[in-house]
Design a protein around this motif. Structure first.
Motif, PDB file in Angstrom:
ATOM      1  N   GLN A  63       5.747   6.772  -7.748  1.00 41.72           N
ATOM      2  CA  GLN A  63       4.418   6.147  -7.492  1.00 41.72           C
ATOM      3  C   GLN A  63       4.079   5.267  -8.763  1.00 41.72           C
ATOM      4  OE1 GLN A  63       1.582   9.442  -6.072  1.00 41.72           O
ATOM      5  NE2 GLN A  63       3.263  10.551  -7.183  1.00 41.72           N
ATOM      6  N   HIS A  73       1.007  -1.309   0.066  1.00 49.88           N
ATOM      7  CA  HIS A  73      -0.073   0.096   0.083  1.00 49.88           C
ATOM      8  C   HIS A  73       0.857   1.058  -0.013  1.00 49.88           C
ATOM      9  CE1 HIS A  73      -2.304   3.039   2.733  1.00 49.88           C
ATOM     10  NE2 HIS A  73      -2.628   3.168   1.587  1.00 49.88           N
ATOM     11  N   LEU A  74       0.594   2.209  -0.990  1.00 46.03           N
ATOM     12  CA  LEU A  74       1.289   3.484  -0.966  1.00 46.03           C
ATOM     13  C   LEU A  74       0.244   4.452  -0.706  1.00 46.03           C
ATOM     14  CD1 LEU A  74       4.068   5.187  -1.087  1.00 46.03           C
ATOM     15  CD2 LEU A  74       3.165   5.313  -3.779  1.00 46.03           C
ATOM     16  N   ASP A  75       0.381   5.162   0.474  1.00 46.93           N
ATOM     17  CA  ASP A  75      -0.311   6.533   0.841  1.00 46.93           C
ATOM     18  C   ASP A  75       0.540   7.641   0.160  1.00 46.93           C
ATOM     19  OD1 ASP A  75      -1.053   8.656   2.205  1.00 46.93           O
ATOM     20  OD2 ASP A  75      -0.271   8.137   4.280  1.00 46.93           O
ATOM     21  N   THR A  76       0.243   7.944  -1.052  1.00 51.91           N
ATOM     22  CA  THR A  76       0.814   9.068  -1.710  1.00 51.91           C
ATOM     23  C   THR A  76       1.016  10.633  -1.076  1.00 51.91           C
ATOM     24  OG1 THR A  76      -1.046   9.735  -3.090  1.00 51.91           O
ATOM     25  CG2 THR A  76       0.397   7.939  -3.914  1.00 51.91           C
ATOM     26  N   LEU A 104      -3.056   2.239  -3.811  1.00 54.46           N
ATOM     27  CA  LEU A 104      -2.430   3.584  -4.079  1.00 54.46           C
ATOM     28  C   LEU A 104      -3.404   4.460  -3.526  1.00 54.46           C
ATOM     29  CD1 LEU A 104      -0.780   2.037  -6.093  1.00 54.46           C
ATOM     30  CD2 LEU A 104       0.480   4.263  -6.344  1.00 54.46           C
ATOM     31  N   PHE A 161       6.038   2.002  -8.167  1.00 53.45           N
ATOM     32  CA  PHE A 161       5.223   1.205  -7.090  1.00 53.45           C
ATOM     33  C   PHE A 161       4.164   0.511  -7.579  1.00 53.45           C
ATOM     34  CE2 PHE A 161       2.709   0.639  -3.276  1.00 53.45           C
ATOM     35  CZ  PHE A 161       3.429   0.362  -2.357  1.00 53.45           C
TER      36      PHE A 161
END
Ligand code: DC
Length: 207
Positions: A98, A28-31, A110, A101
């Motif tokens: 991003q 998971h990417l918390d941008t 994301l 990823f």
């Protein structure tokens, strides 16, 4: 599968994203954390987050360690994030990270403001998470007080309104629901209910 989650501050998008990622065992990417890290870097340099040159330099030379600094969660860092996020060169500097990823197998979740529209327009699943601004202010107030920050409802509400207007009104990658995104309104939902709806949509397209 790429799951793109967008929405305004304190809508519950982060919680939905985290739980979907855990469910599917995806990273998971918390941008928003990237923009917060840039905003905090500029603040720590004693510079103005509205200063495009300072923000661009901070984004290009971003120290990944600052993403793990709890101070990026402060109200101040959030406001600074929204300001540096207006700058096209800042967004450009954070773009490749991003996309890389998202591209790694087996998939990723994301969350942010422009994931479904700009970062991953080809994402298999897109969700726009929102809630009334009053409910979001309640949630954010609770979160800030829980962290020991001094906060009052009226101020939090005004800050959120200002941030929504800035995020949705900017020229470059504004916050907007993608045409093919599922609209998940969490105003009257708790975290379990919001997750259940998001999961049903991701699993079989239930809207
Ligand atoms: O999701 P958040 O509150 O942590 O985001 C902080 C700010 O960062 C938000 O107000 C606007 C900016 N942002 C953005 O412009 N694009 C993203 N994909 C994520 C965040």
């Amino acid at each position: 599968m790429i799951i793109a989650i967008d929405g305004p501050a304190a809508s519950g998008k982060g919680t939905v994203a985290k739980r979907l990622a855990a469910h599917f065992a995806y990273p998971h990417l918390d941008t928003g954390a990237l923009y917060r890290a840039v905003g905090l870097t500029v603040l720590r340099q004693g510079l103005d987050p509205n200063d495009a040159a300072a923000a661009t330099e901070a984004a290009r030379g971003l120290d990944p360690a600052i993403i793990d600094d709890p101070e990026i969660r402060s109200g101040e860092a959030g406001a600074a994030a929204s300001k540096v996020a207006i700058v096209g060169a800042v967004r450009e500097a954070l773009l490749a990270f991003q996309r890389d990823f998202a591209a790694r197998p087996p998939g990723a979740v994301l969350d942010g403001r422009d994931i479904a529209t700009v970062i991953c327009p080809g994402a298999e699943r897109k969700i726009f998470v929102t809630a009334s601004v009053e409910e979001r202010a309640n949630r954010r107030l609770k979160e800030l007080l829980g962290r020991g920050e001094a906060a009052i409802y009226a101020r939090v509400l005004a800050d959120l309104r200002e941030r929504d207007a800035r995020d949705a009104g900017r020229e470059d990658a504004p916050m907007i629901q993608a045409a093919d995104a599922y609209l998940l309104d969490t105003t009257t939902l708790d975290a379990d209910q919001a997750f259940a709806k998001a999961l049903a949509f991701v699993t079989d397209g239930t809207r």
